[in-house]
Motif scaffolding. Structure first.
Motif, PDB file in Angstrom:
ATOM      1  N   ASP A   1      97.638  14.144 114.117  1.00 32.63           N
ATOM      2  CA  ASP A   1      96.523  14.192 115.059  1.00 32.63           C
ATOM      3  C   ASP A   1      95.493  15.243 114.649  1.00 32.63           C
ATOM      4  OD1 ASP A   1      97.837  12.265 116.637  1.00 32.63           O
ATOM      5  OD2 ASP A   1      98.990  13.832 117.648  1.00 32.63           O
TER       6      ASP A   1
ATOM      7  N   LEU B   1     100.012  11.694 119.373  1.00 36.54           N
ATOM      8  CA  LEU B   1      99.254  10.781 120.221  1.00 36.54           C
ATOM      9  C   LEU B   1      99.680   9.333 120.069  1.00 36.54           C
ATOM     10  CD1 LEU B   1      95.637  12.279 119.959  1.00 36.54           C
ATOM     11  CD2 LEU B   1      97.357  12.634 121.749  1.00 36.54           C
TER      12      LEU B   1
ATOM     13  N   TRP C   1      90.382  15.766 124.730  1.00 35.40           N
ATOM     14  CA  TRP C   1      91.056  16.201 123.507  1.00 35.40           C
ATOM     15  C   TRP C   1      90.063  16.640 122.436  1.00 35.40           C
ATOM     16  CZ3 TRP C   1      91.833  12.915 118.821  1.00 35.40           C
ATOM     17  CH2 TRP C   1      92.599  13.579 117.841  1.00 35.40           C
TER      18      TRP C   1
ATOM     19  N   THR D   1     100.110  16.997 120.677  1.00 30.94           N
ATOM     20  CA  THR D   1      99.644  16.527 119.377  1.00 30.94           C
ATOM     21  C   THR D   1     100.503  17.045 118.230  1.00 30.94           C
ATOM     22  OG1 THR D   1      98.061  18.361 119.292  1.00 30.94           O
ATOM     23  CG2 THR D   1      97.267  16.246 120.130  1.00 30.94           C
TER      24      THR D   1
ATOM     25  N   THR E   1      96.965  19.822 123.366  1.00 31.30           N
ATOM     26  CA  THR E   1      97.516  20.313 122.100  1.00 31.30           C
ATOM     27  C   THR E   1      99.037  20.425 122.151  1.00 31.30           C
ATOM     28  OG1 THR E   1      97.144  22.603 122.820  1.00 31.30           O
ATOM     29  CG2 THR E   1      95.425  21.559 121.463  1.00 31.30           C
TER      30      THR E   1
END
Length: 309
Positions: free
Chosen positions: A263, A210, A249, A259, A256
């Motif tokens: 994260d 992220l 999220w 990430t 996902t």
């Protein structure tokens, strides 16, 4: 006169280790289960199907680049707008004031995106911080609750309206997730038809993290950039601030594919914070004058007297 102390270097090491262990325990209770909300009807919160017209109109404007003729597509939540917003942040001076002054300045705002409260901002901030405090969470987390929405000051710093300040955040530069509130309102956003931005990964790579994507510009992202170099808040607090509106999220499990391991670690912190932000909105209003000395003392532990906003 010779010292009569029998404390040895080894004793001091043991005392220091014990203090370190206590501090670790104190800082870890942020992820203990919440208790303040155990009797609340949580189905009453974030009910966007039953939201008022004000809330629905807000999200349509934020997502739909062509809804308001006065604005060009670059002034909505597109890649182009987000690049410009970040350049403006780095190159423009806005204000210099204390954290408490920022809270007072924000106090006239009502968030048009929020279906759960019409209280002033300072009341919501204190409700959040007090709920965290009642659950015995550490001081840094109480402070995160107190300041988490101060990024809404953007409304006084040249924003185009509430659409580029408040509301749920999402990733721009790749396909808009169907987990975003009112996903059908993206249909006329130009990025939804772009040959790159409309694909699953868009301008990103698998599991890039992220830190390497652009979230829709607003109060979360703005405040994170203000605080990350002007506070001593821990990583968990900064994550709570940066991602607290990133519901696709942290609640719906979207993104996902973008990430990474970092994260996953900070997701726990964001989820631990979320109930306090959301479910404290039904609590009784706080006595600002009574609580001010306590929270000003906490602010002084984590922030300089004046910050550049």
């Amino acid at each position: 006169m010779p010292s009569t102390s029998t404390t040895t270097g080894r004793d001091l090491d043991l005392i220091s280790d014990a203090i370190d262990e206590v501090n670790v325990i104190k800082n870890r209770i942020w992820d203990a289960e919440t208790t303040f909300d155990e009797f609340k009807d949580k189905a009453q919160f974030r009910d966007y199907d039953a939201a008022c017209d004000r809330v629905k109109a807000f999200y349509k404007e934020q997502h739909d680049a062509h809804r308001a003729p006065a604005y060009s597509s670059a002034e909505k939540q597109t890649v182009e707008f987000n690049i410009k917003a970040r350049v403006d942040f780095k190159t423009k001076k806005r204000a210099r004031m204390s954290v408490w002054e920022a809270m007072e300045k924000l106090n006239t705002l009502i968030d048009e995106s929020d279906p759960d409260t019409s209280l002033s901002q300072i009341e919501h901030l204190l409700q959040t911080a007090e709920a965290i405090r009642r659950d015995g969470k550490p001081e840094w987390m109480q402070v995160a609750g107190l300041v988490h929405d101060l990024g809404k000051l953007l409304l006084f710093f040249g924003s185009q309206g509430q659409w580029d300040v408040v509301g749920d955040t999402f990733v721009v530069g790749c396909k808009f997730s169907d987990k975003i509130i009112y996903p059908d309102t993206f249909v006329t956003n130009p990025d939804s038809r772009d040959s790159v931005y409309s694909t699953e990964y868009g301008i990103y790579t698998p599991n890039c993290g992220l830190d390497n994507v652009m979230l829709s510009w607003g109060h979360d992202e703005y405040l994170y950039h203000v605080f990350k170099d002007q506070s001593t808040l821990p990583e968990e607090a900064l994550a709570m601030i940066r991602y607290h509106s990133f519901y696709p999220w942290h609640r719906e499990g979207a993104y996902t594919h973008l990430t990474n391991e970092k994260d996953i670690k900070i997701l726990a912190a964001v989820r631990a914070f979320n109930p306090y932000d959301l479910y404290s909105k039904s609590d009784a209003p706080c006595n600002v004058a009574e609580l001010r000395p306590y929270y000003q003392g906490l602010i002084a532990k984590f922030f300089p007297p004046l910050l550049d906003w």
